[in-house]
Design an enzyme around this catalytic site. Structure first.
Site, PDB file in Angstrom:
ATOM      1  N   GLU A  65     -27.318   9.357 -30.438  1.00 43.77           N
ATOM      2  CA  GLU A  65     -27.920  10.701 -30.514  1.00 43.77           C
ATOM      3  C   GLU A  65     -28.448  11.149 -29.152  1.00 43.77           C
ATOM      4  O   GLU A  65     -28.488  12.337 -28.854  1.00 43.77           O
ATOM      5  CB  GLU A  65     -29.078  10.716 -31.532  1.00 43.77           C
ATOM      6  N   GLY A  83     -26.440  -3.063 -29.843  1.00 42.90           N
ATOM      7  CA  GLY A  83     -27.816  -2.583 -29.691  1.00 42.90           C
ATOM      8  C   GLY A  83     -28.773  -3.754 -29.615  1.00 42.90           C
ATOM      9  O   GLY A  83     -28.394  -4.846 -29.187  1.00 42.90           O
ATOM     10  N   SER A  84     -30.001  -3.537 -30.059  1.00 42.73           N
ATOM     11  CA  SER A  84     -31.026  -4.571 -29.890  1.00 42.73           C
ATOM     12  C   SER A  84     -30.892  -5.670 -30.939  1.00 42.73           C
ATOM     13  O   SER A  84     -30.370  -5.459 -32.035  1.00 42.73           O
ATOM     14  CB  SER A  84     -32.418  -3.928 -29.976  1.00 42.73           C
ATOM     15  N   GLU A 121     -23.083  -7.207 -31.024  1.00 40.38           N
ATOM     16  CA  GLU A 121     -23.206  -7.314 -29.571  1.00 40.38           C
ATOM     17  C   GLU A 121     -24.622  -6.886 -29.243  1.00 40.38           C
ATOM     18  O   GLU A 121     -24.932  -5.695 -29.234  1.00 40.38           O
ATOM     19  CB  GLU A 121     -22.145  -6.405 -28.921  1.00 40.38           C
ATOM     20  N   LEU A 122     -25.496  -7.880 -29.015  1.00 32.45           N
ATOM     21  CA  LEU A 122     -26.930  -7.588 -28.973  1.00 32.45           C
ATOM     22  C   LEU A 122     -27.527  -7.809 -27.581  1.00 32.45           C
ATOM     23  O   LEU A 122     -26.801  -7.830 -26.595  1.00 32.45           O
ATOM     24  CB  LEU A 122     -27.627  -8.453 -30.034  1.00 32.45           C
ATOM     25  N   CYS A 172     -26.886  -4.723 -21.091  1.00 33.37           N
ATOM     26  CA  CYS A 172     -27.191  -5.974 -21.805  1.00 33.37           C
ATOM     27  C   CYS A 172     -26.873  -7.205 -20.968  1.00 33.37           C
ATOM     28  O   CYS A 172     -27.438  -8.267 -21.193  1.00 33.37           O
ATOM     29  CB  CYS A 172     -26.478  -6.003 -23.156  1.00 33.37           C
ATOM     30  N   GLU A 226     -36.243  -8.885 -23.760  1.00 32.64           N
ATOM     31  CA  GLU A 226     -35.318  -8.232 -22.838  1.00 32.64           C
ATOM     32  C   GLU A 226     -35.996  -7.028 -22.192  1.00 32.64           C
ATOM     33  O   GLU A 226     -36.423  -6.113 -22.904  1.00 32.64           O
ATOM     34  CB  GLU A 226     -34.096  -7.763 -23.630  1.00 32.64           C
TER      35      GLU A 226
HETATM   36  P1  NAD Z   1     -33.644   0.622 -30.499  1.00 33.06           P
HETATM   37  O1  NAD Z   1     -33.742  -0.766 -31.010  1.00 33.06           O
HETATM   38  O2  NAD Z   1     -34.495   1.673 -31.104  1.00 33.06           O
HETATM   39  O3  NAD Z   1     -32.143   1.155 -30.602  1.00 33.06           O
HETATM   40  C1  NAD Z   1     -31.055   0.428 -30.097  1.00 33.06           C
HETATM   41  C2  NAD Z   1     -29.803   1.057 -30.705  1.00 33.06           C
HETATM   42  O4  NAD Z   1     -29.764   0.781 -32.099  1.00 33.06           O
HETATM   43  C3  NAD Z   1     -29.744   2.582 -30.604  1.00 33.06           C
HETATM   44  O5  NAD Z   1     -28.420   2.963 -30.327  1.00 33.06           O
HETATM   45  C4  NAD Z   1     -30.158   3.077 -31.985  1.00 33.06           C
HETATM   46  O6  NAD Z   1     -29.552   4.293 -32.335  1.00 33.06           O
HETATM   47  C5  NAD Z   1     -29.649   1.977 -32.868  1.00 33.06           C
HETATM   48  N1  NAD Z   1     -30.428   1.786 -34.085  1.00 33.06           N
HETATM   49  C6  NAD Z   1     -31.764   1.656 -34.185  1.00 33.06           C
HETATM   50  N2  NAD Z   1     -32.123   1.465 -35.482  1.00 33.06           N
HETATM   51  C7  NAD Z   1     -30.983   1.477 -36.203  1.00 33.06           C
HETATM   52  C8  NAD Z   1     -30.677   1.319 -37.595  1.00 33.06           C
HETATM   53  N3  NAD Z   1     -31.631   1.060 -38.502  1.00 33.06           N
HETATM   54  N4  NAD Z   1     -29.376   1.404 -37.969  1.00 33.06           N
HETATM   55  C9  NAD Z   1     -28.390   1.622 -37.067  1.00 33.06           C
HETATM   56  N5  NAD Z   1     -28.624   1.772 -35.753  1.00 33.06           N
HETATM   57  C10 NAD Z   1     -29.901   1.690 -35.318  1.00 33.06           C
HETATM   58  O7  NAD Z   1     -33.936   0.508 -28.959  1.00 33.06           O
HETATM   59  P2  NAD Z   1     -33.787   1.538 -27.769  1.00 33.06           P
HETATM   60  O8  NAD Z   1     -35.138   1.777 -27.195  1.00 33.06           O
HETATM   61  O9  NAD Z   1     -32.916   2.699 -28.052  1.00 33.06           O
HETATM   62  O10 NAD Z   1     -33.011   0.573 -26.804  1.00 33.06           O
HETATM   63  C11 NAD Z   1     -33.690  -0.475 -26.202  1.00 33.06           C
HETATM   64  C12 NAD Z   1     -33.302  -1.797 -26.763  1.00 33.06           C
HETATM   65  O11 NAD Z   1     -32.033  -1.749 -27.377  1.00 33.06           O
HETATM   66  C13 NAD Z   1     -33.178  -2.757 -25.614  1.00 33.06           C
HETATM   67  O12 NAD Z   1     -34.287  -3.593 -25.600  1.00 33.06           O
HETATM   68  C14 NAD Z   1     -31.912  -3.483 -25.833  1.00 33.06           C
HETATM   69  O13 NAD Z   1     -32.180  -4.765 -26.329  1.00 33.06           O
HETATM   70  C15 NAD Z   1     -31.195  -2.773 -26.895  1.00 33.06           C
HETATM   71  N6  NAD Z   1     -29.929  -2.174 -26.475  1.00 33.06           N
HETATM   72  C16 NAD Z   1     -28.905  -3.008 -26.253  1.00 33.06           C
HETATM   73  C17 NAD Z   1     -27.710  -2.499 -25.849  1.00 33.06           C
HETATM   74  C18 NAD Z   1     -26.558  -3.402 -25.583  1.00 33.06           C
HETATM   75  O14 NAD Z   1     -25.691  -3.033 -24.827  1.00 33.06           O
HETATM   76  N7  NAD Z   1     -26.485  -4.569 -26.208  1.00 33.06           N
HETATM   77  C19 NAD Z   1     -27.562  -1.147 -25.657  1.00 33.06           C
HETATM   78  C20 NAD Z   1     -28.639  -0.297 -25.901  1.00 33.06           C
HETATM   79  C21 NAD Z   1     -29.825  -0.841 -26.321  1.00 33.06           C
END
Ligand code: NAD
Length: 475
Positions: A175, A225-226, A247-248, A281, A378
């Site tokens: 988003e 994501g995280s 892929e976290l 990541c 992280e």
């Molecule tokens: P966040 O945990 O809020 O979100 C991370 C991602 O997960 C976002 O794209 C978000 O849209 C998605 N997400 C969150 N809750 C979800 C749910 N319930 N269902 C589906 N998708 C969901 O964190 P943030 O502040 O946006 O990003 C920071 C953290 O995210 C970092 O600490 C990092 O660990 C992680 N991250 C990792 C990668 C990666 O390449 N592995 C990429 C982006 C963020």
């Protein structure tokens, strides 16, 4: 700028017309909005993916590959325009955004070719007249979730692998950075991807994941994501017996031995730390340097980091853009304050820059106690943690200390050290004496809390395929 949902071959607004703002992190100002999918939209996307799967799986792998290769060419033609949209919404320097867009072409081409090489097997039979075959079939409609740090790269890995194998996809894009992800989808569509094969939704992540992961049409889940969110989604998928690719997060160690080319190590890893403002990541995070060369390495990294040109990614001179949002900037500031409060030394950076946007000077911390937040979670930002080590065993123990196991880096001229590292480091990807991670032909993924399943390499096809054994008696 208004970004819509893409469902069953058409761009449309969400059923209730709701939107979310899109913010330029270099200014903090709203530059557009993105449509929010409601339950009815998600059901429409899943139904479209289900219908399209029946025909897309029958399209030959050669013809699917032709479409993917055409999309690769379109991305290259449109790279300047797409890069400008990505920098405006994500903040990374224009050259990085352009590089990401062009690299996506390589990913599409890799999967277009590699999917042709999934042959299945014929297993010699015990009885006369029996033919035993192992067929590889597309798993079905997939739901994928991709984040904002690489709006195209994270999405194209899932799109390319899924579509090449004959799966269809509902992608929940980021988003925060929807325009560049939508441009990727548009290139796929212009290349000939039929309606329903690729659907793009945005909205409230938790609502979308809980609805689509449970949806009976969806057969597989892929998430980048995280770790915290990944564990939640893996549990949801488990309740519905759906396989997942995760892929976290990571906390990449960099092991620099005293027989290494220390300047080269500092130059490569310093540049890698600044890339995408550390929101990567596989970003190098814990710099573990052997005592004899610690001072030289430290001075060079601090010099690189403190001289970095931080600014609007649109300016050609910019080396590092802003953090993607206020939350990330605040998170890094809190980590630095926490570490300093526990006795760490801030060698450089950590201060806000300018009066608008989410700029933060990249930071280097030394003498960080192991219980500091930065040493366990992280950072996901421009923060390098430096520490000396005495023996090989000490460095490996620290490298493996955390539950993460994504990327790791090492620098040494000793063949025996290099060989031992390949065996001893707990990680999914180890790059020694250079930065060589993230190529389409190589598996990309982690172990432990960094997830499971690979994206990239021939391994990247496997999550989208099922195995069916067929045994036939013909006499
Ligand atoms: P966040 O945990 O809020 O979100 C991370 C991602 O997960 C976002 O794209 C978000 O849209 C998605 N997400 C969150 N809750 C979800 C749910 N319930 N269902 C589906 N998708 C969901 O964190 P943030 O502040 O946006 O990003 C920071 C953290 O995210 C970092 O600490 C990092 O660990 C992680 N991250 C990792 C990668 C990666 O390449 N592995 C990429 C982006 C963020």
């Amino acid at each position: 700028m208004h970004i819509s949902l893409f469902i069953d071959g058409g761009w449309q607004n969400g059923a209730d017309g709701r939107t979310l703002p899109v913010i330029n992190p270099a200014t903090g100002r709203t530059i557009g909005d993105v449509a929010v999918a409601e339950t009815a939209d998600l059901d429409a996307a899943a139904a479209a993916a289900g219908r399209a799967f029946r025909t897309w799986r029958e399209v030959s792998v050669h013809d699917r590959g032709t479409i993917l290769r055409r999309a690769a060419s379109l991305l290259r033609e449109r790279a300047d325009e797409i890069a400008a949209a990505m920098t405006a919404e994500q903040g990374k320097p224009l050259a990085e955004a352009r590089g990401e867009t062009i690299a996506a072409g390589g990913t599409l081409e890799w999967y277009a070719e590699e999917a042709r090489r999934d042959y299945g097997r014929i297993v010699p039979a015990r009885a006369k007249g029996v033919t035993q075959t192992v067929r590889r079939e597309p798993i079905g409609p997939v739901v994928a979730f991709t984040p904002w740090n690489f709006p195209i790269n994270q999405a194209v890995r899932k799109i390319a692998a899924a579509l090449a194998t004959g799966c269809t996809l509902v992608l929940k894009g980021p988003e925060e950075t929807p325009a560049s992800c939508a441009a990727l989808v548009q290139a796929m569509v212009d290349a000939g991807v039929p309606p329903g094969v690729l659907n793009l939704v945005f909205g409230v992540p938790a609502d979308i994941s809980s609805h689509l992961i449970a949806h009976p049409i969806i057969r597989k889940v892929s998430f980048t994501g995280s770790t915290a969110v990944g564990k939640h989604l893996a549990a949801l998928a488990g309740a519905h017996m759906k396989p997942v690719t995760m892929e976290l997060g990571g906390h990449a160690p960099v092991l620099v031995f005293d027989d290494a080319d220390v300047n080269k190590a500092a130059d490569i890893m310093g540049a890698a730390k600044l890339r995408n403002a550390g929101q990567v990541c596989i970003s190098p995070t814990r710099f573990l340097v052997q005592e004899k060369v610690y001072g030289a390495f430290r001075d060079r990294v601090v010099d690189i980091v403190s001289r970095a040109q931080v600014g609007d990614g649109m300016d050609p001179g910019t080396q590092m853009g802003p953090l993607a949002n206020a939350r990330r900037r605040d998170g890094i500031e809190q980590m630095i304050a926490d570490a300093v409060g526990r006795g760490a030394r801030l060698a450089t950076g950590g201060t806000r820059i300018g009066n608008e946007g989410f700029f933060l000077a990249p930071a280097v911390l030394e003498e960080v106690p192991l219980d500091a937040a930065a040493m366990t979670s992280e950072p996901f930002g421009p923060l390098a943690l430096l520490a000396p080590f005495a023996r090989y065993e000490d460095a490996v123990e620290e490298a493996n200390r955390l539950p993460y196991g994504l990327a790791a880096y090492a620098f040494s001229r000793s063949a025996s050290t290099v060989a031992a590292l390949g065996r001893d480091i707990e990680c999914g990807m180890l790059s020694i004496n250079h930065h060589g991670i993230g190529l389409p032909e190589l598996p990309f993924g982690g172990v432990k809390d960094s997830g499971y399943g690979s994206e990239g390499g021939s391994e990247g096809l496997q999550p989208y395929l099922t195995t069916k054994m067929v045994t036939v008696l013909t006499e």
